[in-house]
Write an enzyme that holds these catalytic residues in place. Structure first.
Site, PDB file in Angstrom:
ATOM      1  N   LYS A 214       5.588   3.985   6.369  1.00 20.07           N
ATOM      2  CA  LYS A 214       6.742   3.582   7.178  1.00 20.07           C
ATOM      3  C   LYS A 214       7.825   4.667   7.122  1.00 20.07           C
ATOM      4  O   LYS A 214       8.372   5.069   8.128  1.00 20.07           O
ATOM      5  CB  LYS A 214       7.269   2.238   6.664  1.00 20.07           C
ATOM      6  N   GLU A 220       3.255   9.232  -3.193  1.00 18.84           N
ATOM      7  CA  GLU A 220       1.802   9.070  -3.307  1.00 18.84           C
ATOM      8  C   GLU A 220       1.105   9.455  -2.005  1.00 18.84           C
ATOM      9  O   GLU A 220       0.117  10.189  -1.985  1.00 18.84           O
ATOM     10  CB  GLU A 220       1.446   7.597  -3.605  1.00 18.84           C
ATOM     11  N   GLY A 275       7.497  -3.270   5.081  1.00 23.91           N
ATOM     12  CA  GLY A 275       6.224  -2.662   4.647  1.00 23.91           C
ATOM     13  C   GLY A 275       5.165  -3.696   4.325  1.00 23.91           C
ATOM     14  O   GLY A 275       4.032  -3.613   4.795  1.00 23.91           O
ATOM     15  N   ARG A 276       5.530  -4.716   3.537  1.00 17.88           N
ATOM     16  CA  ARG A 276       4.516  -5.691   3.098  1.00 17.88           C
ATOM     17  C   ARG A 276       4.181  -6.710   4.184  1.00 17.88           C
ATOM     18  O   ARG A 276       3.333  -7.561   3.984  1.00 17.88           O
ATOM     19  CB  ARG A 276       4.971  -6.372   1.805  1.00 17.88           C
ATOM     20  N   GLU A 361       7.102  -8.751  -4.452  1.00 24.49           N
ATOM     21  CA  GLU A 361       8.102  -7.783  -3.986  1.00 24.49           C
ATOM     22  C   GLU A 361       9.163  -8.509  -3.149  1.00 24.49           C
ATOM     23  O   GLU A 361      10.297  -8.076  -3.063  1.00 24.49           O
ATOM     24  CB  GLU A 361       7.440  -6.661  -3.160  1.00 24.49           C
ATOM     25  N   HIS A 392     -15.653 -17.580 -15.146  1.00 25.22           N
ATOM     26  CA  HIS A 392     -16.266 -16.998 -16.343  1.00 25.22           C
ATOM     27  C   HIS A 392     -15.359 -15.943 -16.953  1.00 25.22           C
ATOM     28  O   HIS A 392     -15.792 -15.146 -17.773  1.00 25.22           O
ATOM     29  CB  HIS A 392     -17.627 -16.391 -15.975  1.00 25.22           C
ATOM     30  N   LYS A 520      11.088   5.130  -8.946  1.00 19.99           N
ATOM     31  CA  LYS A 520      10.824   6.315  -8.106  1.00 19.99           C
ATOM     32  C   LYS A 520      11.769   7.442  -8.500  1.00 19.99           C
ATOM     33  O   LYS A 520      11.362   8.601  -8.645  1.00 19.99           O
ATOM     34  CB  LYS A 520      11.041   5.972  -6.627  1.00 19.99           C
TER      35      LYS A 520
END
Ligand SMILES: O=P(O)(O)OC[C@H]1O[C@](O)(CO)[C@@H](O)[C@@H]1O
Length: 554
Positions: A214, A220, A275-276, A361, A392, A520
């Site tokens: 965005k 990253e 973003g999310r 977030e 399990h 950041k």
């Protein structure tokens, strides 16, 4: 007399004295938890009908919770007092509800073509979607070619957070509906292992990279995109070949162009898409390419159906509102600090990870919209996995652990890949888990059973204490006929609106994420200390010690 674990959990005092925790609801809790949860079913034969709700074929069974009609109507008052209906319309109509960034929140407009917003933005939504779908058509027909003329066969999405989790989840979830002759890889972590492993599977002549960011400033993503670009140029040797192999999705068209991606390869998005919440936008390009035009339209239509349901269904039968209220009930009145999501559908392997960002977030906040500290808990820690694997792994803690963990189970009636009776086994296991959580197993019945099997009184007594399962633990079950693009769209929008509803009731801003920024900034400083030892700021002893360790091992 020593309290049994289920009594300890259910009688635990509310975690705050806030007026938010109203006395009426506290009284409901005391009244309801005085009896086993199962009694709610014996007292009311219509409990399942009354405590389940539908949005078309998607059904939520919430009858295995400590709620009855009186309690539910008081919970609904929390939503009404918070102005949920008006605030919902404020979101849909594009008011600046993200008040720390002065932004609208309009992911819903991406699924209805911008019906509720201005014509200019609506036109941008439609034209960008059409560009995405045309690209999908070309790939499907083998017309999307690399620089040597070979058809694109691998698509690598480079992004992180919302620019990765949503697309990665949906592309995987809808594998059964892929109609592109390509495979899809997702690279997100700045760890060089991630991009290296992906590139090792790629052929530069047939690989398409989609750089999703965005902001186009995310460390990253830029690091991985640069690595991919370097790898590509090493083999192609031609700068002008980049236009056949690199696309970008961003609000920052300038930065994408400076990276070297030609303008006609850049897909826009807008600051009103969080973003999310962005997989419905061009960030979902990999989804559109993977499943093709019709399936992508069906995916959007599923989200739209849930939007309509959320806006218009009464709160008493409104899936997102009910899920939100039950979450608040468990969080704020029962002191539950986490919420589990167990998907009995292998297609939803990545759904818990996707929802972690969406929920945590958004609602991981401790101040209200005015910036005042809250004295009640907000978003719980969300975690989960796919059943039956999780049975399990960690269900032991659900059943006998000392924490109360409400569970959402998600399961389809029919498999997308049926084999023999396996779906019956899967579905039965899902139901057995919610039943076990509610019923538990009493010491008395365990003892009787063991004595009947020939164990001594003493041995039976000892083992029964260990085998005892408290029960009375809450869960919801979401069921659908089978996982389709439409159903996935419904499920995602359901949780988006649940999270929004909770944020309204808690009076927090679900659409900013300032907490992420500190890490950041600090990582940039630490990188400088590592790269230029002696020149940068003094670090605390622990951090400096760890930096020294790193430097010694280079
Ligand atoms: O799409 P961008 O700008 O690269 O951001 C990626 C992610 O980083 C965050 O800002 C914080 O981690 C997320 O909200 C976002 O989804």
């Amino acid at each position: 007399m020593q309290q049994l674990p289920e009594q300890r959990i259910n009688k635990e005092a509310p975690v705050s004295n806030s007026p938010f925790l109203c006395e009426t609801l506290k009284a409901h809790k005391l009244r309801l938890t005085a009896k086993p949860m199962q009694d709610l079913f014996s007292q009311n034969p219509k409990r399942f009908e009354q405590f389940s709700a539908r949005c078309e074929d998607l059904m939520l069974d919430y009858s295995k919770n400590y709620v009855d009609q009186a309690c539910l109507s008081d919970l609904i008052k929390l939503a009404e007092r918070s102005g949920l209906s008006e605030k919902t319309e404020a979101m849909f109509s594009g008011q600046l509800i993200n008040n720390t960034e002065q932004r609208a929140v309009l992911h819903t407009a991406l699924r209805n073509g911008g019906n509720d917003i201005d014509a200019e933005s609506a036109a941008k939504i439609t034209s960008t979607k059409e560009r995405m779908l045309q690209l999908a058509d070309r790939l499907q027909h083998g017309e999307l070619l690399g620089y040597t003329g070979k058809p694109i066969a691998t698509v690598v999405n480079i992004g992180v957070g919302g620019s990765d989790l949503g697309p990665a989840m949906a592309v995987d979830a809808l594998t059964r509906y892929h109609n592109a002759p390509a495979r899809f890889l997702f690279v997100s972590n700045v760890d060089p292992v991630h991009i290296s492993r992906a590139l090792a599977q790629c052929d530069p002549e047939t690989t398409l990279f989609i750089v999703c960011s965005k902001t186009f400033t995310t460390l990253e993503t830029l690091a991985n995109a640069n690595a991919a670009r370097h790898w590509f140029l090493q083999s192609s040797g031609q700068e002008d070949a980049i236009e056949h192999h690199f696309l970008a999705v961003s609000t920052n068209l300038k930065a994408a162009a400076e990276f070297g991606i030609p303008e006609h390869n850049i897909f826009p998005m807008w600051d009103w898409v969080g973003g999310r919440y962005s997989l419905w936008s061009a960030i979902g390009l990999s989804i559109a390419i993977a499943i093709g035009r019709d399936n992508f339209e069906a995916f959007l239509a599923g989200g739209r159906a849930m939007d309509e349901h959320f806006r218009h269904a009464p709160h008493t039968s409104n899936l997102p509102v009910i899920l939100a209220l039950l979450g608040i009930w468990h969080n704020d009145y029962f002191g539950a600090q986490s919420q589990a999501l167990i998907c009995y559908d292998q297609n939803l392997l990545l759904f818990p990870a996707y929802l972690q960002q969406l929920d945590m977030e958004s609602n991981g906040k401790s101040v209200n919209k005015q910036g005042e500290p809250l004295d009640y808990p907000t978003g719980a820690a969300l975690w989960g996995g796919v059943g039956t694997n999780t049975q399990h792994s960690f269900h032991q803690l659900f059943h006998q652990g000392s924490h109360l963990i409400p569970v959402d189970f998600i399961v389809g009636a029919r498999s997308t890949n049926p084999i023999g009776e396996q779906q019956t086994a899967l579905y039965s296991n899902c139901l057995a888990q919610s039943q076990a959580l509610m019923q538990g197993r009493s010491i008395h019945s365990l003892k009787q059973e063991m004595i009947a099997e020939g164990k001594s009184e003493q041995e039976a007594d000892f083992l029964a204490k260990h085998r005892f399962v408290a029960g009375n633990r809450p869960s919801n079950t979401l069921v659908y006929p089978t996982l389709t693009p439409y159903v996935l769209g419904q499920l995602i929008a359901l949780y988006e609106h649940k999270i929004f509803t909770q944020s309204v009731i808690w009076d927090i801003n679900a659409f900013d994420q300032w907490g992420v920024e500190l890490g950041k900034q600090l990582s940039k400083k630490i990188t400088r200390v590592i790269q230029e030892p002696g020149k940068a700021d003094q670090q605390d002893g622990s951090t400096q010690g760890l930096i020294d360790y790193f430097l010694r091992h280079q």
